[in-house]
Scaffold this motif. Structure first.
Motif, PDB file in Angstrom:
ATOM      1  N   GLN A 513      95.567  64.066  48.794  1.00  0.00           N
ATOM      2  CA  GLN A 513      94.109  64.162  48.837  1.00  0.00           C
ATOM      3  C   GLN A 513      93.523  62.815  48.463  1.00  0.00           C
ATOM      4  N   GLU A 527      95.997  61.753  45.620  1.00  0.00           N
ATOM      5  CA  GLU A 527      96.729  62.617  44.677  1.00  0.00           C
ATOM      6  C   GLU A 527      97.705  63.450  45.488  1.00  0.00           C
ATOM      7  N   ALA A 530     101.658  69.599  45.696  1.00  0.00           N
ATOM      8  CA  ALA A 530     102.801  70.309  46.282  1.00  0.00           C
ATOM      9  C   ALA A 530     102.303  71.378  47.265  1.00  0.00           C
ATOM     10  N   ARG A 531     103.062  71.515  48.352  1.00  0.00           N
ATOM     11  CA  ARG A 531     102.729  72.558  49.320  1.00  0.00           C
ATOM     12  C   ARG A 531     104.003  73.320  49.668  1.00  0.00           C
ATOM     13  N   PRO A 542      99.470  76.711  45.651  1.00  0.00           N
ATOM     14  CA  PRO A 542     100.020  76.181  44.393  1.00  0.00           C
ATOM     15  C   PRO A 542      99.573  77.027  43.194  1.00  0.00           C
ATOM     16  N   MET A 562     108.750  66.140  43.937  1.00  0.00           N
ATOM     17  CA  MET A 562     107.427  65.658  44.325  1.00  0.00           C
ATOM     18  C   MET A 562     107.277  64.165  44.036  1.00  0.00           C
ATOM     19  N   ASN A 581     101.142  64.743  39.799  1.00  0.00           N
ATOM     20  CA  ASN A 581     100.987  65.646  38.646  1.00  0.00           C
ATOM     21  C   ASN A 581     102.309  65.820  37.903  1.00  0.00           C
ATOM     22  N   ASP A 643      94.211  64.647  33.135  1.00  0.00           N
ATOM     23  CA  ASP A 643      93.756  65.583  34.169  1.00  0.00           C
ATOM     24  C   ASP A 643      92.963  66.736  33.556  1.00  0.00           C
ATOM     25  N   GLU A 700      86.498  65.421  39.813  1.00  0.00           N
ATOM     26  CA  GLU A 700      87.281  66.242  40.751  1.00  0.00           C
ATOM     27  C   GLU A 700      86.374  67.292  41.378  1.00  0.00           C
ATOM     28  N   GLU A 703      82.136  68.519  46.180  1.00  0.00           N
ATOM     29  CA  GLU A 703      82.071  69.172  47.482  1.00  0.00           C
ATOM     30  C   GLU A 703      80.826  68.797  48.291  1.00  0.00           C
ATOM     31  N   TYR A 722      86.521  67.947  48.443  1.00  0.00           N
ATOM     32  CA  TYR A 722      86.490  68.236  49.872  1.00  0.00           C
ATOM     33  C   TYR A 722      85.478  67.352  50.633  1.00  0.00           C
TER      34      TYR A 722
HETATM   35  P1  C2E Z   1      94.880  69.697  40.211  1.00  0.00           P
HETATM   36  O1  C2E Z   1      95.888  68.747  39.708  1.00  0.00           O
HETATM   37  O2  C2E Z   1      93.601  69.764  39.456  1.00  0.00           O
HETATM   38  O3  C2E Z   1      94.672  69.415  41.675  1.00  0.00           O
HETATM   39  C1  C2E Z   1      93.500  69.477  42.262  1.00  0.00           C
HETATM   40  C2  C2E Z   1      93.298  70.759  42.923  1.00  0.00           C
HETATM   41  O4  C2E Z   1      91.959  70.895  43.325  1.00  0.00           O
HETATM   42  C3  C2E Z   1      94.135  70.941  44.164  1.00  0.00           C
HETATM   43  O5  C2E Z   1      94.467  72.280  44.335  1.00  0.00           O
HETATM   44  C4  C2E Z   1      93.159  70.579  45.252  1.00  0.00           C
HETATM   45  O6  C2E Z   1      93.445  71.103  46.536  1.00  0.00           O
HETATM   46  C5  C2E Z   1      91.892  71.159  44.744  1.00  0.00           C
HETATM   47  N1  C2E Z   1      90.687  70.519  45.277  1.00  0.00           N
HETATM   48  C6  C2E Z   1      90.522  69.235  45.638  1.00  0.00           C
HETATM   49  N2  C2E Z   1      89.251  69.030  46.039  1.00  0.00           N
HETATM   50  C7  C2E Z   1      88.583  70.202  45.911  1.00  0.00           C
HETATM   51  C8  C2E Z   1      87.266  70.647  46.123  1.00  0.00           C
HETATM   52  O7  C2E Z   1      86.344  69.843  46.560  1.00  0.00           O
HETATM   53  N3  C2E Z   1      86.952  71.906  45.934  1.00  0.00           N
HETATM   54  C9  C2E Z   1      87.921  72.778  45.460  1.00  0.00           C
HETATM   55  N4  C2E Z   1      87.531  74.024  45.301  1.00  0.00           N
HETATM   56  N5  C2E Z   1      89.176  72.435  45.250  1.00  0.00           N
HETATM   57  C10 C2E Z   1      89.503  71.154  45.439  1.00  0.00           C
HETATM   58  P2  C2E Z   1      95.890  72.678  44.698  1.00  0.00           P
HETATM   59  O8  C2E Z   1      96.471  71.769  45.585  1.00  0.00           O
HETATM   60  O9  C2E Z   1      95.804  74.122  45.076  1.00  0.00           O
HETATM   61  O10 C2E Z   1      96.612  72.574  43.341  1.00  0.00           O
HETATM   62  C11 C2E Z   1      96.309  73.358  42.312  1.00  0.00           C
HETATM   63  C12 C2E Z   1      96.921  72.857  41.076  1.00  0.00           C
HETATM   64  O11 C2E Z   1      98.336  72.958  41.154  1.00  0.00           O
HETATM   65  C13 C2E Z   1      96.707  71.399  40.774  1.00  0.00           C
HETATM   66  O12 C2E Z   1      95.521  71.184  40.170  1.00  0.00           O
HETATM   67  C14 C2E Z   1      97.813  71.093  39.893  1.00  0.00           C
HETATM   68  O13 C2E Z   1      97.515  71.415  38.578  1.00  0.00           O
HETATM   69  C15 C2E Z   1      98.886  71.983  40.403  1.00  0.00           C
HETATM   70  N6  C2E Z   1      99.795  71.209  41.224  1.00  0.00           N
HETATM   71  C16 C2E Z   1      99.738  70.958  42.586  1.00  0.00           C
HETATM   72  N7  C2E Z   1     100.806  70.210  42.924  1.00  0.00           N
HETATM   73  C17 C2E Z   1     101.485  69.960  41.806  1.00  0.00           C
HETATM   74  C18 C2E Z   1     102.678  69.194  41.543  1.00  0.00           C
HETATM   75  O14 C2E Z   1     103.277  68.575  42.399  1.00  0.00           O
HETATM   76  N8  C2E Z   1     103.130  69.164  40.269  1.00  0.00           N
HETATM   77  C19 C2E Z   1     102.470  69.827  39.261  1.00  0.00           C
HETATM   78  N9  C2E Z   1     102.953  69.736  38.058  1.00  0.00           N
HETATM   79  N10 C2E Z   1     101.360  70.540  39.484  1.00  0.00           N
HETATM   80  C20 C2E Z   1     100.859  70.586  40.738  1.00  0.00           C
END
Ligand code: C2E
Ligand code: CA
Ligand code: CA
Length: 756
Positions: A513, A527, A530-531, A542, A562, A581, A643, A700, A703, A722
């Motif tokens: 992102q 950033e 993970a998917r 996630p 990752m 992350n 974070d 963060e 939108e 977004y």
């Molecule tokens: P995060 O680290 O706070 O990541 C940001 C999350 O906010 C991501 O969700 C992202 O898709 C979402 N996001 C970004 N922009 C916007 C926006 O404008 N509006 C909204 N509503 N959401 C937005 P994602 O990808 O679903 O990840 C969720 C959480 O999962 C992450 O929060 C992070 O804590 C965790 N995560 C994802 N990948 C990894 C990883 O590789 N390792 C670890 N340890 N945690 C991860």
């Protein structure tokens, strides 16, 4: 049942068990002691009685022997005067009445106390008589009572007359001797009657048939009996007519050959048995008293020991069933109680529920502020929980930060949530401990106990599942177990297995992102997120698989994958920072720094372009090592971002102590900018705080244009959301870098102006 009631039962059962044990000891000891004492008394009494019996028989024998001996004496006395030559001369030859009077009558009466002295001639005619019986000295006729003795001496009797017995000195009844003595009743009184033939040996050579005979009578009177009594030490020896009158005294009788009594005697028996008993009984009494004392001491000692033991038992039981820090019932006690409550509900009692409470951040407090503060916090929580719950509810501490409550209540979700709400607001109010202002959270899982409830293990599992759900739905909330959760759990288990497979077989991918500058026109970083596309279930968020990975520990492998992936793909974007992350579990591993160094080397990624995103919870509890790890990585150029700032502790401590380069304001703040006025104020404060500490600030979840405008005005350095680009594959970033104009957002000022 309250805690104290339970304890009391424990004490009571301890006591009654001890009472039974004591009874088991006391009864046999008491029986043995009683039997021993009984035997001893019996022995003493028996030997006393036996001694009495022996003594009585002996006394009777002695009395009889002594009376017979008196008979012999009387006979010897008569012989001493009648068998002399002088007597023969005076009686048979000269008939010298004077001599007879002086040497015989007078002698026997005065010296030997005989009561009647007679001399009869060969034809039994009385020649001389001297009597004390009635003062009458001139007895002429032979008293009838004397005929038998004369007949006996003269050899005319072969059988003794009744009511008479021979004195043994008269060996032969038929008169081969010249004297004989009988004990018989003479003039109604028992008497010794002795008869001696007078004459020279030649005169008597042919028997006593016609010889003159001296007869003497001596009554067995009180005088004699007193004498015998004092010799034999038998006080009160006397003649009695009727033995019935001699109650309590010993009696004996002289009897004739047919057993007919001639005379009866009574006396005070010695009864040595009484003396023996009298001597022995005090000793026996002392022995019994000593034994009783000993038994008393032993029992007291036993009781004391028993009390000590049962007090110890009660204490042990208390310790075994209660938490040492807060004194609440522990898991074991809770389990026992839960079973009881389930049984009561099944029997038709009111429904109940288990509230499984998990304190958020307790471990962190313990780790950062020390165990004494942690213990104090637990005590405070205990007090608040006890205060919130009713007296008959059970509040237990199941482990470090886990509490549980069993309460009987309505099973509708409104009532349950109301109780949970009370618990949460009580536990979450700030604590002031040792000068620290502490805030913790609480998540609650609720399981209802109704008539269809399973066993205790089921209920606990349900409550645990509900708690898990509560935590995942965001903390400080309560979830009530429902059957769907079960399916959920097994679903999660399946997912866990699939996730492991995905990690190990490149089933995951990384989305990137963009993070843009304040004006939003330039991408400065990405950033990596993970998917996971599940082979059958499709795309899994996630928000679902990251908690599963964290819960199961898979996050360590996932994080490593990752990091490697992001470094590999990030090599294509030489001007971008790549943010990755790092989860707490991963960061806390001792080999984390080595791992990052190894991956950087392996992928030849520039450390200066790597930014690791940590949350506050990552740092909690291991301040020193966390700081050290950060410093080591910073030394090689790696940067750090804090974070989700604003959702955790948001403690200045972390901001100041740890060398963060960046602060990421959580999207929840950004989201509420337009609605909650204080959120805007907080964002302002956070931005100036970050700037003040020399950090860059990223917002963060941006939108829309309003948020963008506000944040830019507030001084945020960079933005993510977004509005500037959704997470996408690496190719998207590459494409965007190639033609940045295609992705540029318009100026927020214009958009906002247009919208309004
Ligand atoms: P995060 O680290 O706070 O990541 C940001 C999350 O906010 C991501 O969700 C992202 O898709 C979402 N996001 C970004 N922009 C916007 C926006 O404008 N509006 C909204 N509503 N959401 C937005 P994602 O990808 O679903 O990840 C969720 C959480 O999962 C992450 O929060 C992070 O804590 C965790 N995560 C994802 N990948 C990894 C990883 O590789 N390792 C670890 N340890 N945690 C991860
Ligand atoms: Ca992040
Ligand atoms: Ca974030």
């Amino acid at each position: 049942m309250t805690t104290s009631a339970r304890l009391k039962i424990a004490e009571d059962t301890g006591r009654s068990r001890w009472d039974r044990a004591r009874l088991r000891l006391i009864v046999p000891v008491g029986v043995i002691a009683a039997v021993a004492i009984g035997c001893l008394l019996y022995a003493v009494m028996t030997s006393a009685r036996r001694a009495n019996e022996v003594s009585l028989t002996r006394e009777q024998q002695l009395v009889q022997e002594e009376i017979v001996a008196r008979g012999v004496r009387v006979l010897r006395e008569v012989e001493s005067v009648a068998s002399t030559a002088g007597a023969t001369q005076a009686i048979s030859v000269k008939h010298d009445r004077q001599w007879i009077e002086r040497h015989l009558g007078n002698w026997l009466e005065a010296f030997f106390d005989h009561d009647l002295v007679l001399v009869v001639d060969g034809s039994n005619q009385v020649e001389y008589a001297r009597s004390r019986i009635s003062g009458d000295a001139g007895v002429i006729d032979l008293p009838t009572g004397l005929s038998p003795v004369l007949d006996l001496l003269r050899g005319r009797l072969s059988v003794l007359p009744s009511r008479s017995m021979p004195v043994p000195a008269a060996k032969d009844l038929r008169g081969s001797g010249h004297s004989v003595a009988l004990i018989e009743e003479f003039l109604d009184r028992p008497a010794i009657v002795a008869a001696v033939s007078v004459g020279s040996d030649s005169d008597l050579a042919h028997g006593n048939d016609s010889a003159p005979i001296v007869v003497s009578v001596k009554y067995i009177d009180d005088h004699i009996l007193r004498d015998i009594g004092s010799r034999l030490q038998l006080p009160g020896l006397r003649i009695i007519d009727n033995p019935a009158r001699a109650a309590g005294q010993q009696v004996t009788a002289l009897t004739d050959a047919q057993g007919v009594a001639i005379a009866r005697f009574a006396w005070q028996p010695m009864r040595p048995g009484g003396q023996i008993a009298g001597i022995l009984l005090p000793f026996v009494a002392i022995a019994i008293a000593g034994f009783a004392l000993l038994a008393g001491l032993v029992l007291r000692h036993i009781r004391h020991t028993g009390e000590t033991i049962s007090a110890g038992e009660t204490q042990l039981r208390h310790l075994a069933l209660h938490d040492p820090v807060c004194g609440l019932p522990n898991r074991i006690y809770f389990g026992e109680r839960l079973e009881t409550v389930i049984a009561e509900v099944r029997r038709g009692g009111p429904s109940a529920a288990v509230f499984y409470i998990d304190l958020d951040h307790f471990k962190d407090v313990n780790d950062t502020l020390g165990h004494h503060v942690g213990d104090e916090l637990i005590l405070n929580v205990t007090q608040r929980l006890s205060h919130v719950m009713r007296g008959d509810d059970l509040v237990a501490r199941l482990g470090g930060d886990e509490f549980a409550v069993i309460t009987s209540c309505a099973s509708d979700s409104y009532s349950l949530q109301a109780i949970a709400g009370r618990i949460i607001s009580a536990v979450c109010a700030p604590y002031a401990i040792n000068g620290h202002n502490i805030i913790i959270g609480a998540s609650i899982g609720i399981a209802v106990i109704d008539r269809r409830a399973g066993d205790a293990a089921d209920i606990l599992r349900y409550a645990d599942m509900a708690l898990y759900r509560a935590k995942n739905e965001g903390r400080n909330r309560a979830c009530i177990y429902d059957a769907a959760m079960d399916a959920d759990l097994s679903q999660r288990k399946l997912l866990e297995g699939d996730l492991l497979h995905a990690i190990r077989n490149d089933g995951l991918s990384a989305a990137y992102q963009p993070i843009v500058n304040a004006s939003g026109d330039t991408m400065v970083a990405v950033e990596a997120l993970a998917r996971w596309t599940h082979p059958t279930a499709g795309v899994i968020s996630p928000a679902v698989f990251i908690p599963i990975a964290e819960h199961s520990g898979l996050i360590v492998e996932l994080g490593e994958w990752m990091l490697r992936r992001a470094c590999l793909e990030g090599r294509n974007w030489p001007n971008l920072t790549v943010a990755v992350n790092v989860s707490p579990l991963q960061f806390r591993r001792s080999d984390f720094v080595d791992l990052v160094e190894r991956i950087l080397k392996e992928t030849e990624f520039d450390a200066n372009r790597l930014e690791l995103e940590l949350t506050e919870s990552t740092l909690l509890g291991n301040l020193e090592t966390a700081e050290l790890s950060m410093l080591r990585l910073k030394a090689i150029g790696v940067r750090f971002a804090l974070d989700d700032f604003g959702t955790g502790y948001s403690s200045l401590l972390y901001l100041r102590r740890f060398p963060f380069d960046k602060l990421k304001i959580d999207s929840s703040f950004v989201l509420s900018i337009e609605t909650a006025p204080d959120a805007a104020a907080i964002v302002h404060a956070v931005v100036s705080l970050g700037r003040g500490l020399g950090m860059r600030v990223t917002a963060e979840g941006v939108e829309n244009a309003e948020q963008h405008l506000f944040l830019r005005a507030a001084g945020v350095h960079s933005m993510q959301g977004y509005r500037f680009g959704r997470p996408g594959p690496a190719a998207d970033i590459t494409a965007r870098l190639a033609s940045p104009d295609d992705y540029r957002v318009g100026s927020p000022d214009q958009e906002v102006a247009l919208a309004s």
